[in-house]
Every structure is written in structure tokens, then in C-alpha cells.
Design a protein around this motif. Sequence first.
Motif, PDB file in Angstrom:
ATOM      1  N   GLU A   1       0.838  -1.202   0.000  1.00  0.00           N
ATOM      2  CA  GLU A   1       0.000   0.000   0.000  1.00  0.00           C
ATOM      3  C   GLU A   1       0.873   1.251   0.000  1.00  0.00           C
ATOM      4  O   GLU A   1       1.733   1.403   0.859  1.00  0.00           O
ATOM      5  CB  GLU A   1      -0.924   0.000   1.223  1.00  0.00           C
ATOM      6  CG  GLU A   1      -1.890  -1.170   1.223  1.00  0.00           C
ATOM      7  CD  GLU A   1      -3.022  -1.002   2.237  1.00  0.00           C
ATOM      8  OE1 GLU A   1      -2.998  -0.034   3.024  1.00  0.00           O
ATOM      9  OE2 GLU A   1      -3.938  -1.859   2.212  1.00  0.00           O
ATOM     10  N   VAL A   2       0.618   2.115  -0.965  1.00  0.00           N
ATOM     11  CA  VAL A   2       1.360   3.369  -1.058  1.00  0.00           C
ATOM     12  C   VAL A   2       0.366   4.530  -1.086  1.00  0.00           C
ATOM     13  O   VAL A   2      -0.799   4.345  -1.431  1.00  0.00           O
ATOM     14  CB  VAL A   2       2.247   3.414  -2.330  1.00  0.00           C
ATOM     15  CG1 VAL A   2       3.283   2.311  -2.301  1.00  0.00           C
ATOM     16  CG2 VAL A   2       1.411   3.322  -3.602  1.00  0.00           C
ATOM     17  N   THR A   3       0.829   5.720  -0.711  1.00  0.00           N
ATOM     18  CA  THR A   3      -0.050   6.882  -0.806  1.00  0.00           C
ATOM     19  C   THR A   3       0.193   7.562  -2.143  1.00  0.00           C
ATOM     20  O   THR A   3       1.196   7.322  -2.801  1.00  0.00           O
ATOM     21  CB  THR A   3       0.216   7.875   0.339  1.00  0.00           C
ATOM     22  OG1 THR A   3       1.595   8.193   0.328  1.00  0.00           O
ATOM     23  CG2 THR A   3      -0.179   7.290   1.673  1.00  0.00           C
ATOM     24  N   GLU A   4      -0.748   8.413  -2.518  1.00  0.00           N
ATOM     25  CA  GLU A   4      -0.650   9.011  -3.842  1.00  0.00           C
ATOM     26  C   GLU A   4       0.588   9.884  -3.994  1.00  0.00           C
ATOM     27  O   GLU A   4       1.243   9.860  -5.036  1.00  0.00           O
ATOM     28  CB  GLU A   4      -1.891   9.834  -4.148  1.00  0.00           C
ATOM     29  CG  GLU A   4      -1.857  10.346  -5.578  1.00  0.00           C
ATOM     30  CD  GLU A   4      -3.218  10.670  -6.094  1.00  0.00           C
ATOM     31  OE1 GLU A   4      -3.989  11.270  -5.335  1.00  0.00           O
ATOM     32  OE2 GLU A   4      -3.512  10.334  -7.245  1.00  0.00           O
ATOM     33  N   SER A   5       0.941  10.634  -2.946  1.00  0.00           N
ATOM     34  CA  SER A   5       2.127  11.494  -3.044  1.00  0.00           C
ATOM     35  C   SER A   5       3.352  10.626  -3.314  1.00  0.00           C
ATOM     36  O   SER A   5       4.266  11.019  -4.027  1.00  0.00           O
ATOM     37  CB  SER A   5       2.305  12.320  -1.782  1.00  0.00           C
ATOM     38  OG  SER A   5       2.473  11.488  -0.670  1.00  0.00           O
ATOM     39  N   LEU A   6       3.341   9.412  -2.752  1.00  0.00           N
ATOM     40  CA  LEU A   6       4.469   8.504  -2.970  1.00  0.00           C
ATOM     41  C   LEU A   6       4.445   7.940  -4.390  1.00  0.00           C
ATOM     42  O   LEU A   6       5.445   7.967  -5.108  1.00  0.00           O
ATOM     43  CB  LEU A   6       4.410   7.373  -1.941  1.00  0.00           C
ATOM     44  CG  LEU A   6       5.627   6.466  -1.788  1.00  0.00           C
ATOM     45  CD1 LEU A   6       5.552   5.720  -0.471  1.00  0.00           C
ATOM     46  CD2 LEU A   6       5.757   5.480  -2.918  1.00  0.00           C
ATOM     47  N   ALA A   7       3.272   7.470  -4.799  1.00  0.00           N
ATOM     48  CA  ALA A   7       3.174   6.813  -6.100  1.00  0.00           C
ATOM     49  C   ALA A   7       3.474   7.771  -7.255  1.00  0.00           C
ATOM     50  O   ALA A   7       3.947   7.371  -8.306  1.00  0.00           O
ATOM     51  CB  ALA A   7       1.788   6.196  -6.268  1.00  0.00           C
TER      52      ALA A   7
END
Length: 285
Positions: free
Chosen positions: A156-162
Motif C-alpha cells: 500500500e502506497v499513498t498518492e504522493s508517494l506513487a
Amino acid sequence: EAKRSGGARFVRFESAMRERAARRTDIETDLRQALQSDQLFVVYQPVVGLGAAGGTDRSAGVEALVRWRHPVRGIVPPFEFIGVAEESGLIGPLGDFVLEQACRDFMRWQHELGALAPRLLAVNLSRAQLGHREWVDTVARILADTGMDAQRLQLEVTESLAAQDTDVQQRLHELKALGITLALDDFGTGYSSLASLHLLPVDTVKIDRSFVSQSETSHHHRVLIEATVKVAQSLGMNTVAEGIETAEQANVVRTLQCDKAQGYLYARPLPREDLAAWLMQPDGA
Ligand code: C2E
Ligand code: MG
Ligand code: MG
Ligand code: MG
């Protein structure tokens, strides 16, 4: 007069800052210790499948969530130490510990529960874990050591990360090449946008609790959930509604065609053995 009270405010501000910095240093020191003395452990929250017919599939999956049993403070929640771990570099060993423990527990359910065992294991990922090129090898090593099937692992990643730099993108594609799937966590918070969903290499969109919690009373939030589900579907992604606490919220997200749901209505995050017991209960119990 105004100047004096401003000064007093500043002193208060400064001492609050100093207290915060000291607390961070304490947490960092203690966390370093915790990693070496079995104070960290992993709990699991079920992610249930939502059938159109109204049943819930208990074995759809679980999300691994780290916990810290501090010798003095008791249980420390993740929001108090994940940030410190990220800033201090401790997220590396912490993340590896969670991944390996979760894969071991997942394999144990497979052996003990057969068809009742969860089919997917979700593990949260921090930006700092993707900083090292060799980390993908570590993941492959953990999968091999534990016998975990890459297809059953979802990071699971957050959008800022992805949406980060090409280095991070590259790393995410390397993980996907291993067979691992990716979920976009907390969708709807921050700068997430439906228009850029197709740019991200994710398989699953997790709709943030803040949308779900207002879905009963706010038409606006229901429309946003519905739009997210439609766009995700059209891109071949599936959706999970986070933070379901009431039967009414469950009905709403089922009606809006979310594939899966997670929240206190179904179960709180549970230790490995308690999760096994929960999985053995019939649906609806
Ligand atoms: P998250 O990944 O969005 O995880 C879901 C959080 O919502 C969990 O909080 C869970 O206990 C909580 N939750 C689930 N259902 C409900 C509900 O119905 N109502 C309410 N009020 N809350 C619900 P938790 O375990 O405190 O974790 C908080 C965050 O800490 C996670 O959010 C995740 O971002 C981070 N985190 C947890 N474990 C790890 C880890 O192993 N590694 C990393 N990098 N981050 C982690
Ligand atoms: Mg998560
Ligand atoms: Mg989440
Ligand atoms: Mg969340």
C-alpha cells in the motif's frame, strides 16, 4: 503590551517546540531499542469482500498494521512513531520486520485454515523504503524465505508517494515485475485526483475513511465514492472502502459497487491467533 504578550507566546511556542523535539529524540532512542527487543508486533485487520447478493467474504484479505508495546508507555500507536522512523532511517529495519512477520503469519494461516485463510496480504509502505535500490532484492528474499507467493502480496502506497520521481516509479515497477500488486491508500485525501489515477501503477484504490464516514449524511461524498469506483473500474482497478463502522455505511458502499470493505464493523485489527478465530466464524456472526 501587545509586544510583551507576543514575546510570552513566543517563549511558550519555543518551549513547546523543545518538548516536541525532546519527545522525538526519546521515541527514536526507544524505537531503536524496540527493534532489538521484540517490542514491535503486527496485528491484522480483515478486508472483506462485498458480494452483490449481500454476503461478506471474510477471507478476501488482511492488512498488516504495526504495533509497539513500550515497556513504560504501553501500546504506542503508529502515528506516534512511523514519522520518527521515516526521518531517522529506522523505517528500513521496521518495514522489513513487518513484511517478514506478516508473510510468516500469512503462510501459517494457509497451513492451518486452508480455504478459510485470507487470500491477500496488504502491507503499508513508506517513501523512505523505496530509497534504496537493493530493497527490491530484500523483498524477493523475504518472499523466498517465507514461501510467500508474490501474487498474494499487496503493498500500500499513498498518492504522493506513487506520483513521485522516476526513481520511485522505477522501484514500483520492479516490485510489480515480481508479481506483487499495489494499492493506493487513503484515496481522496491530499492531492489525489481521479484524473491522474491512470498514471499510477496501482491495482487497487482504497477510498479513505473520511469519505465513508460522511457517506450516510452527505450526498456529495456518496457521489465522490461512486465516481471513484466508476473510474477505478474503467481502469481495471478494484476498490476498497476504508473505515466502515456502521451497517448503513456498509450498505452505501455495497450499493455504490465497492469490491471490498474494511472497518470496525467487521473487525478491529487483531493478533494472528484472534484473526484465525474470526475467520472460522461463519459469515454474519
Ligand atoms: P492505514 O494504512 O490507512 O490503516 C488503516 C488505519 O485505520 C489503521 O490505523 C486502522 O486501525 C484504522 N481503522 C480501520 N478501520 C477503522 C474504523 O472503522 N474506524 C476508525 N476510526 N479507524 C479504523 P492504525 O493501525 O493506527 O494505523 C495508522 C496508519 O499508520 C496506517 O493507516 C498507516 O498509514 C500507518 N501504518 C501502520 N502500520 C504501518 C507499517 O507497518 N508500515 C508503515 N509504513 N506504515 C504503517
Ligand atoms: Mg494502509
Ligand atoms: Mg488506509
Ligand atoms: Mg487511512
